[in-house]
Scaffold this motif. Structure first.
Motif, short mmCIF file in Angstrom:
data_model
loop_
_atom_site.label_atom_id
_atom_site.label_comp_id
_atom_site.label_asym_id
_atom_site.label_seq_id
_atom_site.Cartn_x
_atom_site.Cartn_y
_atom_site.Cartn_z
N VAL A 274 1.06 -1.27 0.25
CA VAL A 274 0.00 -0.02 0.10
C VAL A 274 0.94 1.12 -0.07
O VAL A 274 1.60 1.53 0.82
CB VAL A 274 -1.24 0.04 1.12
CG1 VAL A 274 -1.97 1.19 1.36
CG2 VAL A 274 -1.52 -1.22 1.17
N MET A 275 0.87 1.98 -0.95
CA MET A 275 1.73 3.04 -1.22
C MET A 275 0.97 4.56 -1.65
O MET A 275 0.20 4.18 -2.39
CB MET A 275 2.66 2.80 -2.23
CG MET A 275 3.65 1.32 -1.97
SD MET A 275 4.05 0.56 -3.51
CE MET A 275 2.19 0.18 -4.13
N PHE B 282 -1.91 1.81 -5.22
CA PHE B 282 -1.35 3.02 -4.99
C PHE B 282 -2.40 3.89 -4.94
O PHE B 282 -3.50 4.27 -5.61
CB PHE B 282 -0.87 3.54 -6.66
CG PHE B 282 0.16 2.55 -6.91
CD1 PHE B 282 1.54 2.99 -6.64
CD2 PHE B 282 0.21 1.44 -8.02
CE1 PHE B 282 2.71 2.11 -7.10
CE2 PHE B 282 1.21 0.82 -8.32
CZ PHE B 282 2.54 1.15 -7.88
N VAL B 283 -2.28 4.63 -3.64
CA VAL B 283 -3.48 5.31 -3.14
C VAL B 283 -3.18 6.78 -3.38
O VAL B 283 -1.99 7.27 -3.07
CB VAL B 283 -3.67 5.04 -1.67
CG1 VAL B 283 -4.93 5.76 -1.03
CG2 VAL B 283 -3.80 3.45 -1.27
N TYR B 284 -4.45 7.52 -3.74
CA TYR B 284 -4.22 8.94 -3.76
C TYR B 284 -5.54 9.66 -3.10
O TYR B 284 -6.56 9.07 -2.88
CB TYR B 284 -4.14 9.45 -5.10
CG TYR B 284 -5.38 9.53 -6.04
CD1 TYR B 284 -6.11 10.66 -6.34
CD2 TYR B 284 -5.55 8.55 -6.71
CE1 TYR B 284 -7.18 10.57 -6.90
CE2 TYR B 284 -6.85 8.08 -7.48
CZ TYR B 284 -7.52 9.42 -7.54
OH TYR B 284 -8.77 9.35 -8.33
N ASP C 13 2.02 12.44 -7.97
CA ASP C 13 3.36 11.84 -7.26
C ASP C 13 3.08 10.23 -7.35
O ASP C 13 4.28 9.64 -7.32
CB ASP C 13 3.11 11.95 -5.72
CG ASP C 13 3.57 13.45 -5.33
OD1 ASP C 13 4.15 13.90 -6.43
OD2 ASP C 13 3.64 13.80 -4.12
N LEU C 14 1.99 9.56 -7.70
CA LEU C 14 1.90 8.32 -7.92
C LEU C 14 2.68 7.88 -9.31
O LEU C 14 3.33 7.01 -9.27
CB LEU C 14 0.47 7.60 -8.31
CG LEU C 14 -0.69 7.57 -7.35
CD1 LEU C 14 -1.92 7.20 -7.35
CD2 LEU C 14 0.25 6.81 -5.85
N GLU C 15 2.40 8.86 -10.41
CA GLU C 15 3.29 8.45 -11.61
C GLU C 15 4.58 9.05 -11.66
O GLU C 15 5.38 8.48 -12.09
CB GLU C 15 2.45 9.49 -12.75
CG GLU C 15 3.25 9.10 -14.08
CD GLU C 15 2.32 9.39 -15.31
OE1 GLU C 15 2.37 8.75 -16.30
OE2 GLU C 15 1.44 10.39 -15.09
#
Length: 183
Positions: free
Chosen positions: A13-14, A89-91, A101-103
């Motif tokens: 979980v990021m 990938f949590v935003y 920031d995920l990408e």
């Protein structure tokens, strides 16, 4: 014929600090939203376990690794990404920077560390859909998910909306891909 058995899968979980990763994990594993007054930012990594019974009767245990979003912890966590079967990938739907920031960081960093052969199952997860001040259009996140061949879902850690569904879908997808590899 039933494929009953016990299976264990590593799920990452990021995402940036404050997107609600720990709240999401606690909602999924303990069934409640943590008190925001007492919840502190994760330092390093937080580990939890979620057990899900699949339609074939198999018991899937998801080892959930919730990684701190602060930059000072990012270098040591890269090695912990290895061996993952899946990841979230949590935003935050109220903060466009967290999607960027995920990408910009999270996806490339994880993809550098994972074994291409394993091809983990990933979801892009929009959290905090209970809030009214949404600033990220779902189409932007869906576009990002498609670009990297990921699934997409929106959740609310606070209300629990779609949280159980998210973890069931993760378990189902990971179980289909990996169950033949477990002895």
């Amino acid at each position: 014929m039933s494929q009953k058995g016990k299976y264990v899968y590593k799920i990452l979980v990021m995402g940036d600090t404050g997107v609600g990763k720990t709240s999401l994990v606690l909602r999924a594993t303990r069934g409640k939203f943590p008190d925001p007054e007492t919840l502190m930012s994760t330092i390093g990594a937080f580990f939890a376990l979620k057990r899900i019974i699949m339609e074939d009767g198999s018991l899937c245990s998801l080892q959930i690794w919730d990684f701190a979003g602060q930059e000072r912890f990012r270098s040591f966590m890269k090695n912990l990404f290895r061996g993952a079967n899946g990841g979230l990938f949590v935003y935050d739907v109220t903060d466009p920077i967290t999607l960027d920031d995920l990408e910009r960081f999270w996806i490339p960093t994880v993809f550098e560390q994972i074994d291409e052969y394993e091809k983990p199952i990933f979801f892009v997860v929009g959290n905090k859909i209970d809030l009214e001040n949404r600033l990220v259009n779902p189409s932007e996140a869906i576009k990002l998910a498609r670009k990297y061949g990921m699934n997409y879902i929106e959740v609310s850690s606070k209300t629990g909306e779609n949280v159980e569904l998210l973890f069931y879908l993760m378990a189902e997808n990971v179980h289909k891909r990996y169950k033949r590899r477990i002895v």
